[in-house]
Design a protein around this motif. Structure first.
Motif, short mmCIF file in Angstrom:
data_model
loop_
_atom_site.label_atom_id
_atom_site.label_comp_id
_atom_site.label_asym_id
_atom_site.label_seq_id
_atom_site.Cartn_x
_atom_site.Cartn_y
_atom_site.Cartn_z
N GLY A 23 -23.78 -63.98 -2.04
CA GLY A 23 -24.54 -64.59 -3.13
C GLY A 23 -23.65 -65.01 -4.27
N ALA A 24 -23.78 -66.28 -4.70
CA ALA A 24 -22.92 -66.82 -5.76
C ALA A 24 -23.70 -67.09 -7.04
CB ALA A 24 -22.23 -68.09 -5.28
N GLY A 25 -24.65 -66.21 -7.34
CA GLY A 25 -25.33 -66.28 -8.63
C GLY A 25 -24.42 -65.75 -9.73
N PRO A 26 -24.93 -65.54 -10.94
CA PRO A 26 -24.07 -65.08 -12.04
C PRO A 26 -23.40 -63.75 -11.73
CG PRO A 26 -26.40 -64.97 -12.64
CD PRO A 26 -26.32 -65.75 -11.38
N GLY A 27 -24.11 -62.85 -11.04
CA GLY A 27 -23.49 -61.60 -10.65
C GLY A 27 -22.43 -61.79 -9.59
N GLY A 28 -22.78 -62.56 -8.55
CA GLY A 28 -21.88 -62.76 -7.42
C GLY A 28 -20.60 -63.49 -7.74
N TYR A 29 -20.70 -64.62 -8.45
CA TYR A 29 -19.48 -65.39 -8.69
C TYR A 29 -18.56 -64.69 -9.70
CZ TYR A 29 -20.59 -67.76 -13.22
OH TYR A 29 -20.84 -68.05 -14.52
N VAL A 30 -19.15 -64.01 -10.69
CA VAL A 30 -18.33 -63.25 -11.66
C VAL A 30 -17.61 -62.10 -10.95
CG1 VAL A 30 -18.46 -61.68 -13.65
CG2 VAL A 30 -19.66 -63.88 -13.71
N THR A 31 -18.33 -61.42 -10.07
CA THR A 31 -17.74 -60.33 -9.30
C THR A 31 -16.58 -60.82 -8.44
OG1 THR A 31 -19.89 -59.22 -9.24
CG2 THR A 31 -18.26 -58.51 -7.61
N ALA A 32 -16.79 -61.95 -7.78
CA ALA A 32 -15.76 -62.52 -6.91
C ALA A 32 -14.52 -62.90 -7.71
CB ALA A 32 -16.31 -63.74 -6.17
N ILE A 33 -14.70 -63.51 -8.86
CA ILE A 33 -13.56 -63.91 -9.70
C ILE A 33 -12.80 -62.67 -10.19
CG2 ILE A 33 -12.94 -64.92 -11.94
CD1 ILE A 33 -15.13 -67.03 -11.42
N LEU A 56 -14.11 -72.79 -11.10
CA LEU A 56 -13.59 -71.45 -11.43
C LEU A 56 -13.25 -70.65 -10.17
CD1 LEU A 56 -15.99 -70.48 -14.36
CD2 LEU A 56 -13.53 -70.94 -14.54
N LEU A 57 -14.12 -70.76 -9.16
CA LEU A 57 -13.85 -70.05 -7.91
C LEU A 57 -12.58 -70.57 -7.25
CD1 LEU A 57 -17.51 -69.85 -6.56
CD2 LEU A 57 -16.10 -67.90 -7.27
N LYS A 58 -12.43 -71.89 -7.24
CA LYS A 58 -11.24 -72.52 -6.65
C LYS A 58 -9.99 -72.13 -7.43
CE LYS A 58 -9.50 -77.01 -5.08
NZ LYS A 58 -9.77 -78.46 -5.03
N LYS A 59 -10.09 -72.17 -8.75
CA LYS A 59 -8.95 -71.82 -9.62
C LYS A 59 -8.47 -70.39 -9.36
CE LYS A 59 -8.02 -70.93 -14.52
NZ LYS A 59 -8.66 -70.76 -15.83
N ASN A 60 -9.43 -69.49 -9.08
CA ASN A 60 -9.09 -68.09 -8.85
C ASN A 60 -8.85 -67.76 -7.37
OD1 ASN A 60 -9.38 -66.36 -11.51
ND2 ASN A 60 -10.97 -67.94 -11.60
N LYS A 61 -8.78 -68.83 -6.56
CA LYS A 61 -8.48 -68.69 -5.12
C LYS A 61 -9.50 -67.82 -4.38
CE LYS A 61 -3.50 -69.53 -5.59
NZ LYS A 61 -3.58 -70.00 -6.98
N VAL A 62 -10.78 -67.99 -4.77
CA VAL A 62 -11.88 -67.33 -4.05
C VAL A 62 -12.41 -68.31 -3.01
CG1 VAL A 62 -14.22 -66.39 -4.24
CG2 VAL A 62 -12.54 -65.92 -6.04
N ASP A 63 -12.45 -67.90 -1.75
CA ASP A 63 -13.00 -68.75 -0.70
C ASP A 63 -14.52 -68.77 -0.79
OD1 ASP A 63 -10.50 -69.28 0.29
OD2 ASP A 63 -10.61 -67.83 1.95
N VAL A 64 -15.11 -69.95 -0.67
CA VAL A 64 -16.56 -70.09 -0.63
C VAL A 64 -16.98 -70.36 0.81
CG1 VAL A 64 -18.59 -71.33 -1.47
CG2 VAL A 64 -16.64 -70.96 -3.00
N ILE A 65 -17.80 -69.48 1.35
CA ILE A 65 -18.31 -69.62 2.71
C ILE A 65 -19.77 -70.06 2.60
CG2 ILE A 65 -18.78 -68.45 4.90
CD1 ILE A 65 -16.64 -66.35 4.02
N TRP A 66 -20.08 -71.23 3.11
CA TRP A 66 -21.43 -71.78 2.96
C TRP A 66 -22.31 -71.35 4.12
CZ3 TRP A 66 -23.27 -74.10 -1.33
CH2 TRP A 66 -22.33 -74.49 -2.29
N GLY A 67 -23.37 -70.58 3.80
CA GLY A 67 -24.28 -70.15 4.85
C GLY A 67 -25.07 -68.92 4.47
#
Length: 472
Positions: A12-22, A102-113
């Motif tokens: 999940g890439a909501g506010p919690g998910g994407y912040v956690t990933a970064i 931001l995800l790309k800048k921090n080298k977080v892979d985004v998996i769509w699905g």
């Protein structure tokens, strides 16, 4: 073949998910985030952000309609519903792209699905239909730590289910093709009151029905009462201690049967209904049952660090329970991933999470209400300061409101702060910081607040709790 093994996979890439990933990536953990629809999740795309854009449009419209109060003239003021919606959607679109950057800048892979958790740290992903060209998608992935951040969806009451046409959730309420003439809002929490405030300001005849005795049920009773008076003064109709028992749809209108707490019924015919009776966690289809992850009342059970009962599986945000707020999800995610990384962390303290409602007037709070403090057996001192006693509030043309502070009478500990009035959603953070720093009344009294500002009322409210207020 690409490496499909990660230290952390966030679902999940909501506010919690994407912040956690970064934050995970910043800590040197190889990280991926799985998202099925849109970066930024509900909050950014269909919640917090676009509703604030809509409310800003209604706020500007409100000032246009009351221009004479400021010595100004504005004739033939009107609005374009489609343009208001377009602006709101544009704000969301811009920020969603920013999350991707931001995800790309921090080298977080985004998996769509759509992800399903398997035993042994495996995450199976079913490819998303809207996946960007060349993006990671369907397949099997491996994670040492999997963090569930799948958020929540609108709750539907049996027999009163939204249909997307006459009975709306916040999804439909955010993109109206035209303004309805009349509307019923079921529920007076933050979502219900914000939409009621928006539509009422835009000229819609709005009635709010709340089953509990007060609107904004989680707020301090006194603050909720001030908010109600102001909303009703503006023309909003509010029925508390009442429930919608039945909705009959017929040719472009809905007839609602509303029962009060004594069982007496009345009917109300409206063009549209908004169902704002809360949200329910997205826990289905994740494979949690097979893993033995404990859930309770539609949410995943976690400790103060986001840990479930199954090693290597975590949950944060709405799916991990109330308060269901974006900033809670973000902080919870950071605590969770810093714990995973072996850092010294503090468990989430839900009492120090502020809540904000962006109606007109705004409502904001943190900590214990007066009632909760008394129920906890605390001996308290309560301070109040009205907006009418503040020079900046009067100059803004916003003299209606109240700042309320609650202290432990023995220790001077700040137990809670509650506000209603202009810009209080921006003011509340001062008290949030104070509570996190374990501030007493003495430090707050010695702090120098700038003049002329609305923040001076915060100071005066503290002084008032100890019989030292100057301007009342």
């Amino acid at each position: 073949m690409a490496d499909t093994s990660y230290d952390v996979i966030v679902i999940g890439a909501g506010p919690g998910g994407y912040v956690t990933a970064i934050r995970a990536a910043q800590l040197g953990l190889k990280t991926a985030v799985v998202e099925n629809k849109h970066l930024g999740g509900i909050c950014l795309n269909w919640g917090c952000i676009p509703t604030k854009a809509l409310l800003r449009s209604s706020e500007v419209y409100h000032y246009f309609k009351h221009a004479e109060k400021y010595g100004l003239k504005a004739d033939n003021v009107s609005f374009d519903t489609s343009a208001i919606v377009k602006r709101s959607r544009g704000v969301s679109g811009q920020l969603s792209q920013g999350v991707g950057f931001l995800l790309k800048k921090n080298k977080v892979d985004v998996i769509w699905g759509k992800a399903t958790l398997k035993k042994g740290g495996k995450v199976s992903v079913e490819a998303a239909e809207n996946a960007p060209k060349g993006a990671l998608g369907g397949g099997e992935y491996q994670a040492k730590h999997t963090i569930v951040a799948t958020g929540a969806r609108p709750r539907a009451l049996p027999g009163l289910e939204p249909d997307g046409k006459d009975i709306w959730t916040y999804f439909e309420a955010m993109v109206p093709e035209k303004m309805p003439k009349s509307m019923l809002v079921m529920g007076s929490g933050a979502i219900g009151i914000e939409f009621a405030s928006f539509y009422q300001t835009m000229g819609v005849d709005v009635t709010v029905v709340e089953i509990l005795p007060q609107i904004l049920p989680v707020e301090d009773e006194e603050i909720a009462s001030v908010a109600r008076k102001q909303l009703e003064k503006q023309g909003l109709k509010i029925m508390t201690g009442a429930k919608v028992a039945k909705l009959d749809r017929k040719g472009g209108s809905v007839t609602a049967t509303i029962e009060d707490d004594e069982g007496k019924a009345q009917t109300l015919e409206v063009e549209k209904v908004i169902s704002a009776v809360g949200v329910v966690g997205n826990i289905e289809g994740l494979g949690l049952e097979d893993l033995g992850v404990k859930t309770e009342r539609g949410i995943i059970s976690v400790d103060g660090y986001g840990r479930t009962n199954v090693e290597g599986v975590y949950a944060i945000g709405d799916v991990a329970g109330p308060p269901m707020l974006a900033h809670k999800a973000e902080h919870e995610g950071v605590v969770c991933v810093e714990t995973i990384a072996g850092q010294h962390t503090h468990p989430l303290d839900k009492l120090k999470i502020p809540g904000c409602t962006y109606c007109h007037p705004q409502v904001a709070s943190v900590g214990l209400t007066e009632k909760k403090a008394k129920e906890a057996g605390r001996e308290i001192k309560v301070g109040r300061f009205p907006f009418i006693g503040n020079g900046k509030a009067i100059a803004l043309g916003e003299p209606d409101g109240l700042v309320k502070t609650i202290f432990d009478a023995k220790t001077g500990e700040l137990l809670g702060a509650h506000m209603v009035g202009a810009e209080v959603t921006e003011l509340i953070q001062g008290f949030v910081v104070a509570m996190n720093c374990e501030t007493t009344e003495e430090e707050l009294m010695h702090a120098v607040f700038p003049h002329p500002t609305l923040s001076e009322m915060m100071h005066e409210s503290v002084l008032n709790a100890y019989g030292r207020a100057i301007h009342i």
